[in-house]
Design a protein around this motif. Structure first.
Motif, PDB file in Angstrom:
ATOM      1  N   ASN A 176      45.894   7.458 -42.645  1.00 37.93           N
ATOM      2  CA  ASN A 176      45.480   7.858 -41.294  1.00 37.93           C
ATOM      3  C   ASN A 176      46.657   8.286 -40.405  1.00 37.93           C
ATOM      4  OD1 ASN A 176      42.694   7.315 -41.755  1.00 37.93           O
ATOM      5  ND2 ASN A 176      43.130   5.135 -41.526  1.00 37.93           N
ATOM      6  N   ARG A 177      47.705   8.822 -41.043  1.00 37.01           N
ATOM      7  CA  ARG A 177      48.855   9.293 -40.269  1.00 37.01           C
ATOM      8  C   ARG A 177      48.579  10.662 -39.664  1.00 37.01           C
ATOM      9  NH1 ARG A 177      53.365   8.191 -44.838  1.00 37.01           N
ATOM     10  NH2 ARG A 177      51.918   9.567 -45.912  1.00 37.01           N
ATOM     11  N   ARG A 178      49.295  10.941 -38.597  1.00 34.32           N
ATOM     12  CA  ARG A 178      49.153  12.232 -37.932  1.00 34.32           C
ATOM     13  C   ARG A 178      50.456  13.014 -38.041  1.00 34.32           C
ATOM     14  NH1 ARG A 178      44.464  12.407 -34.973  1.00 34.32           N
ATOM     15  NH2 ARG A 178      43.412  10.389 -34.773  1.00 34.32           N
ATOM     16  N   ASP A 179      50.332  14.328 -38.100  1.00 29.88           N
ATOM     17  CA  ASP A 179      51.523  15.170 -38.186  1.00 29.88           C
ATOM     18  C   ASP A 179      52.180  15.303 -36.813  1.00 29.88           C
ATOM     19  OD1 ASP A 179      50.091  17.073 -36.721  1.00 29.88           O
ATOM     20  OD2 ASP A 179      49.592  18.284 -38.477  1.00 29.88           O
ATOM     21  N   LYS A 180      53.227  16.120 -36.728  1.00 29.00           N
ATOM     22  CA  LYS A 180      53.978  16.236 -35.475  1.00 29.00           C
ATOM     23  C   LYS A 180      53.148  16.825 -34.334  1.00 29.00           C
ATOM     24  CE  LYS A 180      56.023  20.634 -36.956  1.00 29.00           C
ATOM     25  NZ  LYS A 180      57.301  21.336 -37.266  1.00 29.00           N
ATOM     26  N   ASN A 181      52.021  17.452 -34.714  1.00 28.43           N
ATOM     27  CA  ASN A 181      51.114  18.004 -33.698  1.00 28.43           C
ATOM     28  C   ASN A 181      49.960  17.063 -33.365  1.00 28.43           C
ATOM     29  OD1 ASN A 181      52.552  20.497 -33.516  1.00 28.43           O
ATOM     30  ND2 ASN A 181      51.599  21.124 -35.457  1.00 28.43           N
ATOM     31  N   GLY A 182      49.985  15.868 -33.956  1.00 29.39           N
ATOM     32  CA  GLY A 182      48.951  14.884 -33.664  1.00 29.39           C
ATOM     33  C   GLY A 182      47.691  15.020 -34.487  1.00 29.39           C
ATOM     34  N   ASN A 183      47.735  15.860 -35.547  1.00 31.17           N
ATOM     35  CA  ASN A 183      46.539  16.101 -36.353  1.00 31.17           C
ATOM     36  C   ASN A 183      46.574  15.303 -37.654  1.00 31.17           C
ATOM     37  OD1 ASN A 183      45.591  18.143 -34.525  1.00 31.17           O
ATOM     38  ND2 ASN A 183      47.106  19.534 -35.420  1.00 31.17           N
ATOM     39  N   LEU A 184      45.402  14.826 -38.069  1.00 29.57           N
ATOM     40  CA  LEU A 184      45.267  14.220 -39.388  1.00 29.57           C
ATOM     41  C   LEU A 184      45.362  15.322 -40.443  1.00 29.57           C
ATOM     42  CD1 LEU A 184      42.278  11.816 -38.706  1.00 29.57           C
ATOM     43  CD2 LEU A 184      44.661  11.139 -39.050  1.00 29.57           C
ATOM     44  N   ARG A 185      46.070  15.036 -41.533  1.00 28.61           N
ATOM     45  CA  ARG A 185      46.158  16.033 -42.593  1.00 28.61           C
ATOM     46  C   ARG A 185      44.853  16.084 -43.389  1.00 28.61           C
ATOM     47  NH1 ARG A 185      51.564  16.023 -46.005  1.00 28.61           N
ATOM     48  NH2 ARG A 185      51.120  13.813 -46.338  1.00 28.61           N
ATOM     49  N   GLU A 186      44.549  17.255 -43.912  1.00 30.44           N
ATOM     50  CA  GLU A 186      43.301  17.459 -44.644  1.00 30.44           C
ATOM     51  C   GLU A 186      43.270  16.610 -45.914  1.00 30.44           C
ATOM     52  OE1 GLU A 186      40.754  21.072 -46.823  1.00 30.44           O
ATOM     53  OE2 GLU A 186      42.798  21.439 -46.069  1.00 30.44           O
ATOM     54  N   LEU A 187      42.126  16.005 -46.176  1.00 31.89           N
ATOM     55  CA  LEU A 187      41.888  15.291 -47.427  1.00 31.89           C
ATOM     56  C   LEU A 187      40.980  16.133 -48.313  1.00 31.89           C
ATOM     57  CD1 LEU A 187      41.279  11.644 -46.115  1.00 31.89           C
ATOM     58  CD2 LEU A 187      43.437  12.720 -46.804  1.00 31.89           C
ATOM     59  N   HIS A 188      41.102  15.931 -49.618  1.00 32.77           N
ATOM     60  CA  HIS A 188      40.311  16.709 -50.584  1.00 32.77           C
ATOM     61  C   HIS A 188      39.476  15.748 -51.427  1.00 32.77           C
ATOM     62  CE1 HIS A 188      44.246  18.832 -49.850  1.00 32.77           C
ATOM     63  NE2 HIS A 188      43.396  19.770 -49.482  1.00 32.77           N
ATOM     64  N   THR A 189      38.662  14.960 -50.747  1.00 33.67           N
ATOM     65  CA  THR A 189      37.957  13.849 -51.391  1.00 33.67           C
ATOM     66  C   THR A 189      37.053  14.314 -52.525  1.00 33.67           C
ATOM     67  OG1 THR A 189      37.986  12.685 -49.268  1.00 33.67           O
ATOM     68  CG2 THR A 189      36.506  11.831 -50.978  1.00 33.67           C
ATOM     69  N   GLU A 190      36.265  15.330 -52.299  1.00 34.19           N
ATOM     70  CA  GLU A 190      35.304  15.773 -53.311  1.00 34.19           C
ATOM     71  C   GLU A 190      36.017  16.407 -54.507  1.00 34.19           C
ATOM     72  OE1 GLU A 190      32.126  15.188 -53.399  1.00 34.19           O
ATOM     73  OE2 GLU A 190      32.083  14.191 -51.447  1.00 34.19           O
ATOM     74  N   LYS A 191      36.987  17.266 -54.243  1.00 33.70           N
ATOM     75  CA  LYS A 191      37.720  17.904 -55.344  1.00 33.70           C
ATOM     76  C   LYS A 191      38.466  16.853 -56.162  1.00 33.70           C
ATOM     77  CE  LYS A 191      38.421  22.360 -53.009  1.00 33.70           C
ATOM     78  NZ  LYS A 191      39.430  23.284 -52.423  1.00 33.70           N
ATOM     79  N   ALA A 192      39.081  15.900 -55.474  1.00 33.83           N
ATOM     80  CA  ALA A 192      39.809  14.846 -56.174  1.00 33.83           C
ATOM     81  C   ALA A 192      38.875  14.023 -57.052  1.00 33.83           C
ATOM     82  CB  ALA A 192      40.525  13.953 -55.173  1.00 33.83           C
ATOM     83  N   ALA A 193      37.670  13.759 -56.560  1.00 32.41           N
ATOM     84  CA  ALA A 193      36.702  12.963 -57.325  1.00 32.41           C
ATOM     85  C   ALA A 193      36.389  13.609 -58.670  1.00 32.41           C
ATOM     86  CB  ALA A 193      35.421  12.774 -56.510  1.00 32.41           C
ATOM     87  N   GLU A 194      36.382  14.924 -58.702  1.00 26.89           N
ATOM     88  CA  GLU A 194      36.129  15.651 -59.947  1.00 26.89           C
ATOM     89  C   GLU A 194      37.293  15.574 -60.910  1.00 26.89           C
ATOM     90  OE1 GLU A 194      34.427  19.580 -60.047  1.00 26.89           O
ATOM     91  OE2 GLU A 194      33.815  19.398 -57.960  1.00 26.89           O
ATOM     92  N   CYS A 195      38.496  15.393 -60.375  1.00 20.23           N
ATOM     93  CA  CYS A 195      39.704  15.499 -61.194  1.00 20.23           C
ATOM     94  C   CYS A 195      40.225  14.166 -61.705  1.00 20.23           C
ATOM     95  CB  CYS A 195      40.818  16.181 -60.387  1.00 20.23           C
ATOM     96  SG  CYS A 195      40.458  17.876 -59.904  1.00 20.23           S
ATOM     97  N   ILE A 196      39.892  13.066 -61.029  1.00 21.49           N
ATOM     98  CA  ILE A 196      40.476  11.772 -61.376  1.00 21.49           C
ATOM     99  C   ILE A 196      40.068  11.331 -62.781  1.00 21.49           C
ATOM    100  CG2 ILE A 196      40.417   9.296 -60.825  1.00 21.49           C
ATOM    101  CD1 ILE A 196      40.244  10.076 -57.883  1.00 21.49           C
ATOM    102  N   ASP A 197      41.043  10.814 -63.518  1.00 23.72           N
ATOM    103  CA  ASP A 197      40.786  10.147 -64.791  1.00 23.72           C
ATOM    104  C   ASP A 197      40.459   8.694 -64.460  1.00 23.72           C
ATOM    105  OD1 ASP A 197      40.784   8.909 -67.246  1.00 23.72           O
ATOM    106  OD2 ASP A 197      42.788   9.592 -67.834  1.00 23.72           O
TER     107      ASP A 197
END
Length: 321
Positions: A202-223
């Motif tokens: 839940n960290r924010r970048d220098k502009n105060g924004n949360l970085r994008e997560l790729h939850t669905e794509k990652a779910a397909e790729c995880i072993d």
């Protein structure tokens, strides 16, 4: 053809530390820390530029296109064409990196990426409390994975390993992983920037924004398979090559030399990359070329080279396809 060195591509990141510039004996940027040094890269938009010999000033992309199989080997050129297949980095983490997974080639292309990413880490002098996350420690389903990402408990399902210099980890595509604060390492990987971010604390970048997560794509790729230990099990040895990783994407060994050694590549149909980890050595090939390799440097040896005589006191990684 003589071995080729390249200008490092320094990556300033929010999580970068201060070790890379001193390790490489170079002047670092004054306005930020270096998270990565891309040593040898053919990633589009991040192509390494040669600094020595007749190809000085040319990019790795241009050199590969000009020399073809003479640089990379006959079978490699048939397999990869003008795309150089490996990317070598040094990484210095001053903060925890995000939890990630990389797709394999098939899944990467499904999402319009050139290819997937299988990689390995070789640890250098890291902080006493440094650790790595690598692989699932308990069996979970894709649905349970998504819930753990949502409620912030995904780290509870990932194995953690305290690390020290010379530890090695193999991260095939699909293996969930992250690098913690205090880690200093060399990374060898497929030429790819394909990363799916799972959790970023839940960290924010220098502009105060949360970085994008790729939850669905990652779910397909995880072993989702679980192993007892994700470390590379090897026994260090002096004055001989010790195999670390052998896979379809790269083969890597470590050498820790304090006496002369002859490396015979007459039967190898591939380029070789040497990555200096500690000390300094002289590399003399069968064509009369002599190059010094120091810790923090990397060099690319063309496939036409058959013999290299190494002298000095040096620890280095050797990798090829």
């Amino acid at each position: 053809m003589e071995p080729i060195k390249f200008k490092p591509i320094l990556k300033q990141t929010l999580w970068g530390g201060g070790k890379i510039a001193s390790f490489k004996r170079i002047q670092g940027p004054t306005d930020g820390q270096i998270g990565e040094s891309w040593e040898i890269s053919d990633v589009e938009g991040h192509e390494s530029v040669a600094v020595n010999g007749p190809y000085a000033g040319k990019t790795l992309t241009e050199i590969t296109a000009e020399l073809k199989d003479k640089l990379v080997g006959t079978d490699n050129y048939k397999r990869f064409g003008n795309d150089f297949p490996l990317l070598v980095k040094f990484i210095d983490a001053n903060q925890d990196l995000s939890i990630q997974v990389h797709p394999d080639d098939e899944k990467a292309r499904k999402y319009g990426l050139k290819n997937g990413k299988t990689e390995m880490w070789f640890m250098m002098d890291s902080a006493p409390d440094a650790f790595l996350r690598c692989g699932l420690k308990s069996k979970i389903t894709p649905e349970e994975y998504k819930k753990k990402v949502e409620d912030g408990t995904i780290c509870d399902a990932i194995s953690e390993f305290p690390v020290k210099a010379d530890d090695c980890f193999f991260i095939p595509a699909g293996r969930i992983h992250s690098i913690s604060k205090g880690c200093f390492l060399a990374e060898i990987q497929q030429t790819s920037d394909a990363t799916f971010r799972i959790y970023d604390f839940n960290r924010r970048d220098k502009n105060g924004n949360l970085r994008e997560l790729h939850t669905e794509k990652a779910a397909e790729c995880i072993d989702y398979n679980v192993q007892k230990d994700y470390r590379v099990d090897y026994v260090p040895a002096k004055n001989q090559g010790v195999s670390l990783v052998r896979c379809k994407h790269f083969n890597t060994a470590v050498y820790d030399l304090d006496e002369p050694m002859t490396l015979d590549y007459s039967e190898l149909d591939s380029f070789i990359i040497f990555v200096g980890i500690k000390g300094e050595g002289t590399f003399a090939d069968n064509e009369g070329n002599t190059v010094t390799l120091r810790e923090g440097e990397s060099m690319l040896v063309p496939a036409t080279t058959s013999i290299i005589n190494v002298s000095g006191s040096i620890k280095f990684l050797e990798t090829y396809v």
